[in-house]
Write a protein that holds these residues in place. Sequence first.
Motif, PDB file in Angstrom:
ATOM      1  N   ASP A 112       0.924  -1.124   0.052  1.00 26.82           N
ATOM      2  CA  ASP A 112       0.003   0.024  -0.001  1.00 26.82           C
ATOM      3  C   ASP A 112       0.905   1.452   0.029  1.00 26.82           C
ATOM      4  OD1 ASP A 112      -2.558  -1.344  -0.121  1.00 26.82           O
ATOM      5  OD2 ASP A 112      -2.650  -1.502   2.381  1.00 26.82           O
ATOM      6  N   VAL A 152      -9.982   0.712  -8.620  1.00 28.85           N
ATOM      7  CA  VAL A 152      -9.731   0.155  -7.369  1.00 28.85           C
ATOM      8  C   VAL A 152     -10.191   0.902  -6.449  1.00 28.85           C
ATOM      9  CG1 VAL A 152      -8.700  -1.694  -5.977  1.00 28.85           C
ATOM     10  CG2 VAL A 152      -8.220  -1.792  -8.536  1.00 28.85           C
ATOM     11  N   LYS A 171     -10.475   1.437  -2.300  1.00 25.78           N
ATOM     12  CA  LYS A 171     -10.294   0.825  -0.953  1.00 25.78           C
ATOM     13  C   LYS A 171     -10.707   1.556   0.322  1.00 25.78           C
ATOM     14  CE  LYS A 171      -6.405  -1.725   1.608  1.00 25.78           C
ATOM     15  NZ  LYS A 171      -5.250  -2.304   1.605  1.00 25.78           N
ATOM     16  N   GLU A 215     -11.963  -3.720  -0.258  1.00 22.11           N
ATOM     17  CA  GLU A 215     -11.754  -3.524  -1.554  1.00 22.11           C
ATOM     18  C   GLU A 215     -12.642  -3.712  -2.860  1.00 22.11           C
ATOM     19  OE1 GLU A 215      -7.158  -3.482  -2.690  1.00 22.11           O
ATOM     20  OE2 GLU A 215      -7.912  -5.100  -4.059  1.00 22.11           O
ATOM     21  N   LYS A 226     -13.268  -3.643  -7.061  1.00 17.70           N
ATOM     22  CA  LYS A 226     -12.744  -3.529  -8.094  1.00 17.70           C
ATOM     23  C   LYS A 226     -13.610  -3.307  -9.096  1.00 17.70           C
ATOM     24  CE  LYS A 226      -9.046  -6.527  -6.987  1.00 17.70           C
ATOM     25  NZ  LYS A 226      -8.029  -7.671  -7.205  1.00 17.70           N
ATOM     26  N   ARG A 266      -7.376   4.657  -8.894  1.00 19.71           N
ATOM     27  CA  ARG A 266      -7.532   4.258  -7.474  1.00 19.71           C
ATOM     28  C   ARG A 266      -8.254   5.243  -6.726  1.00 19.71           C
ATOM     29  NH1 ARG A 266      -2.921   2.692  -9.593  1.00 19.71           N
ATOM     30  NH2 ARG A 266      -1.838   0.506  -8.793  1.00 19.71           N
TER      31      ARG A 266
END
Length: 376
Positions: A219, A277, A279, A286, A288, A357
């Motif tokens: 991460d 993605v 999170k 998480e 997707k 992200r």
Amino acid sequence: MHRAKHASRLAVVACQRLCLVSQTGRTVPVCFADSASAASSCGPTAQAAQINRSYTGSTRFASTMAKFDAETLIKYATQTEKALTEKTLSSLQNLSPDVVLHQEAFTLNHDIKGEAEVKKYLQTYFDKYEFEHDTLNYAVNPDTSCSFALSYDKNVQLKNKGSLPAEAVKPASTIGIWKQKYGSDGKVTDIFFYRQMSSDELYSKVKDPSKAASASDADIKDLVQFRGEELKKDTLAEAKPDEKRYDQLMKAAKAFSSVWQDGKTELAKPVLADDVVSKDLLFGNEIKGYENWSKMVHGIFENWESNNEISDYAVSYCGSKAFIHWSNRGKESKTGKENNLKGMSLLIFGDKDKASRVLSFRQPLASERPHVMKEE
């Protein structure tokens, strides 16, 4: 020198455009600096913007608001980060006597008020844990006297492990976002801090710690690799700001922020990659893909009636990230209880036009807490 003049010209153009919008009471300019090394040269060459729909209703913020230049605010912000890095309060000399550290309802369930109490809270953290603090980004808003910092604490673990089980004392890295507001004297009046929980906090607060999140080495590596171009140069003047790129990220941040008004995820579709993605930095979920993210948001708003939404967002002028601090006052449909749905999100674009992200903190709703959190 030519690049420096070019950057300044773009910044002035951007600021003039935003100032025209600010006459509606909705938009003000923001400046970002992507590290302590860039802080001394940030100034007005790195510009971004903030949407503020209802802060004018806050008498506390209105009475303490003052304008400082970007470099001054970054200097103020680094005092807090220096204190965390050195694990000492001697460098933290800019807290207002009535400063408030606002609760976020997972690591902290009540506001901490007053300079002495805030320092006591920080000192308790220093005394309790071993950790290495690293700052990844700074952000400042000269018009509303705010600063932001994205950071992480590496290998957080209890100094006194006592008889706690291994799962409660294992080292764990935690990602956090600070937001500070300053009064007319440059003192910090308000602190908003969202961070992941340490292993012992997960053990004592969360019903199933295995489902909660801490920051893995992957991460951190993933986050650090998206530092702005200015971090790869000696000065911001050597970076290559792109006005078109800046406008794209501004629109993307605004679109994502708008989702948290009423859950209309289609507003964010043009700015999120199909394979984005997402999170949850608190509980580790998480997701997707855009479609699955959209279903998640719709699920939240099926049980939420909004009546007052506040959003702040800012985009790194030379970088690749958008920060959103959002708060939505309303009530849960199932319980009828008044609540505050709030959180912070980080959108990472890299060199793409769409975010790949999304990292977020979200406060658990009252109806969610019994399922995920232990009783205090």
